[in-house]
Structures are given as C-alpha cells and as structure tokens.
Design a protein around this motif. Structure first.
Motif, short mmCIF file in Angstrom:
data_model
loop_
_atom_site.label_atom_id
_atom_site.label_comp_id
_atom_site.label_asym_id
_atom_site.label_seq_id
_atom_site.Cartn_x
_atom_site.Cartn_y
_atom_site.Cartn_z
N VAL A 100 0.86 -1.18 0.00
CA VAL A 100 0.00 0.00 0.00
C VAL A 100 0.90 1.23 0.00
O VAL A 100 1.82 1.32 0.83
CB VAL A 100 -0.93 -0.02 1.23
N PRO A 101 0.68 2.16 -0.93
CA PRO A 101 1.56 3.33 -1.03
C PRO A 101 1.77 4.08 0.29
O PRO A 101 2.89 4.53 0.57
CB PRO A 101 0.87 4.22 -2.06
N GLU A 102 0.73 4.19 1.09
CA GLU A 102 0.88 4.89 2.38
C GLU A 102 1.89 4.19 3.27
O GLU A 102 2.67 4.84 3.98
CB GLU A 102 -0.47 4.99 3.11
N PHE A 103 1.89 2.85 3.26
CA PHE A 103 2.87 2.11 4.06
C PHE A 103 4.26 2.24 3.45
O PHE A 103 5.22 2.54 4.15
CB PHE A 103 2.49 0.63 4.18
N VAL A 104 4.36 2.00 2.15
CA VAL A 104 5.67 2.05 1.48
C VAL A 104 6.30 3.42 1.68
O VAL A 104 7.49 3.53 1.99
CB VAL A 104 5.52 1.71 -0.03
N ASN A 105 5.52 4.49 1.53
CA ASN A 105 6.05 5.85 1.68
C ASN A 105 6.45 6.17 3.12
O ASN A 105 7.25 7.07 3.35
CB ASN A 105 5.04 6.88 1.18
N SER A 106 5.92 5.43 4.08
CA SER A 106 6.28 5.67 5.48
C SER A 106 7.59 5.00 5.87
O SER A 106 8.09 5.22 6.97
CB SER A 106 5.15 5.20 6.41
N GLN A 107 8.15 4.20 4.97
CA GLN A 107 9.40 3.49 5.25
C GLN A 107 10.58 4.25 4.64
O GLN A 107 10.41 5.06 3.74
CB GLN A 107 9.33 2.07 4.70
N SER A 108 11.77 3.94 5.14
CA SER A 108 12.97 4.63 4.65
C SER A 108 13.33 4.22 3.23
O SER A 108 14.01 4.96 2.52
CB SER A 108 14.15 4.37 5.59
N SER A 109 12.89 3.04 2.81
CA SER A 109 13.17 2.58 1.45
C SER A 109 12.15 1.53 1.04
O SER A 109 11.48 0.93 1.89
CB SER A 109 14.58 1.99 1.35
N LEU A 110 12.07 1.30 -0.27
CA LEU A 110 11.20 0.25 -0.79
C LEU A 110 11.64 -1.11 -0.29
O LEU A 110 10.81 -1.96 0.06
CB LEU A 110 11.22 0.29 -2.32
N LEU A 111 12.95 -1.31 -0.21
CA LEU A 111 13.49 -2.58 0.30
C LEU A 111 13.05 -2.81 1.74
O LEU A 111 12.62 -3.92 2.10
CB LEU A 111 15.01 -2.60 0.19
N ASN A 112 13.13 -1.80 2.56
CA ASN A 112 12.72 -1.92 3.96
C ASN A 112 11.23 -2.28 4.05
O ASN A 112 10.84 -3.14 4.85
CB ASN A 112 13.00 -0.61 4.71
N ALA A 113 10.41 -1.65 3.22
CA ALA A 113 8.97 -1.95 3.21
C ALA A 113 8.74 -3.40 2.81
O ALA A 113 7.93 -4.11 3.44
CB ALA A 113 8.23 -1.01 2.25
N LYS A 114 9.45 -3.88 1.80
CA LYS A 114 9.28 -5.27 1.33
C LYS A 114 9.74 -6.27 2.38
O LYS A 114 9.12 -7.32 2.56
CB LYS A 114 10.03 -5.48 0.01
N ILE A 115 10.81 -5.96 3.08
CA ILE A 115 11.30 -6.86 4.15
C ILE A 115 10.25 -6.98 5.25
O ILE A 115 9.93 -8.09 5.70
CB ILE A 115 12.65 -6.37 4.71
N ILE A 116 9.69 -5.85 5.67
CA ILE A 116 8.67 -5.86 6.72
C ILE A 116 7.45 -6.65 6.26
O ILE A 116 6.93 -7.50 7.00
CB ILE A 116 8.28 -4.43 7.13
N GLU A 117 6.99 -6.39 5.04
CA GLU A 117 5.85 -7.14 4.51
C GLU A 117 6.13 -8.64 4.47
O GLU A 117 5.28 -9.44 4.87
CB GLU A 117 5.52 -6.68 3.08
N THR A 118 7.30 -9.00 4.02
CA THR A 118 7.66 -10.42 3.92
C THR A 118 7.64 -11.08 5.28
O THR A 118 7.11 -12.19 5.44
CB THR A 118 9.05 -10.58 3.25
N ILE A 119 8.19 -10.42 6.27
CA ILE A 119 8.20 -10.99 7.63
C ILE A 119 6.77 -11.15 8.15
O ILE A 119 6.41 -12.19 8.72
CB ILE A 119 9.04 -10.11 8.58
N LEU A 120 5.94 -10.14 7.92
CA LEU A 120 4.55 -10.22 8.39
C LEU A 120 3.74 -11.25 7.61
O LEU A 120 2.90 -11.93 8.18
CB LEU A 120 3.89 -8.84 8.32
N TYR A 121 4.01 -11.41 6.31
CA TYR A 121 3.34 -12.47 5.53
C TYR A 121 3.73 -13.83 6.09
O TYR A 121 2.89 -14.72 6.25
CB TYR A 121 3.72 -12.40 4.06
N GLY A 122 4.99 -14.01 6.38
CA GLY A 122 5.46 -15.26 6.97
C GLY A 122 4.81 -15.51 8.32
O GLY A 122 4.56 -16.65 8.70
N GLY A 123 4.54 -14.42 9.04
CA GLY A 123 3.88 -14.54 10.33
C GLY A 123 2.53 -15.21 10.25
O GLY A 123 2.11 -15.91 11.17
#
Length: 146
Positions: free
Chosen positions: A36-59
């Motif tokens: 979601v753009p609002e989440f991605v834009n709140s992160q320091s980088s696109l990579l950081n947003a993807k890492i967080i999403e991946t961890i939460l998806y795995g959760g």
C-alpha cells in the motif's frame, strides 16, 4: 528440531501466499504493487517496506501453524473458533500496520472476505481429513474381517 522445521515451512508458505495475493492485486490494478503506497512511503526505502511485509506475511504461516498445533479433535468447534479468532486478530493487526485499511471501521469488508476464505479453506481441510479417516476405517474393517 522437527517443530522448528515446521515453523520454517509455515513461514515460507505464509510468504508465498502473501506474495501471490500481492501479485494478484497487481494484476487486477494493472501495475506492480509492492505494498500500500501509504505504508511504502512511510518506510525509509522500498526494500525496507518489502522486508517488513515479507516478515509479516510469513507470520501468517507461523500463527496458523502454532494455533493449528493446539487443535484437538475432542472439541473441534471450540478449537476452530480459537484458531479463527487468532488468525483474525493477526490479520487485523497486520492489516492496520501495513495500512491495508484506512481505519478500524474499514475492516468490515476485508474481515468478511477473510472469513469466507477461512471457511472455504477450513471446509477443504475438513473434507480431506474426513476422507482420510474413512480410508483408514475401511482398511481397518478389511483387516478385522480377515
């Protein structure tokens, strides 16, 4: 060690399902969505947003595995409700964090969708397990007849 391996597999399954859903949404929108753009834009980088999403998806996989390990067939209804509520809570918290929903009130339609998908998956697993029990019972009956 066996339990740890099951959690790793569950994590990978959660990541896979999460990324497939993300891909499906990207296809529907006709453009690549990493989040979601609002989440991605709140992160320091696109990579950081993807890492967080991946961890939460795995959760999702880990939570499902953990709660599923608590289900006993003595009280399937009670255990299914506990499993469902645990998954709904994780879904809601993750969705709010990843900004899938604008507010708590905007959770209603996604929760209905989640509930329908959960019910479908539960039914498929239930039928599969029931057929397996029937096969085992049939073999036991054949053994007992001999």
């Amino acid at each position: 060690m066996k339990k740890f391996f099951k959690y790793i597999i569950s994590f990978v399954i959660g990541v896979g399902i999460g990324n497939l859903i993300e891909l499906f949404i990207s296809m529907l929108l006709g453009k690549l969505m990493v989040g979601v753009p609002e989440f991605v834009n709140s992160q320091s980088s696109l990579l950081n947003a993807k890492i967080i999403e991946t961890i939460l998806y795995g959760g999702f996989g880990i939570v499902a595995n953990f709660l599923g390990g608590k289900i006993t067939y003595e009280n399937l209804s009670k255990n299914t409700i506990i499993h469902f509520l645990g998954m709904v809570i994780y879904f809601s918290i993750t969705g709010l964090y990843l900004k899938w929903f604008a507010s708590i009130s905007s959770l209603i339609i996604p929760l209905v969708s989640f509930t329908l998908i959960y019910a479908l998956i539960w039914y498929i697993i239930y039928r599969t397990e029931k057929m397996e029990v029937q096969k085992i019972n049939k073999k036991l009956n054949e053994i007992n007849k001999e």
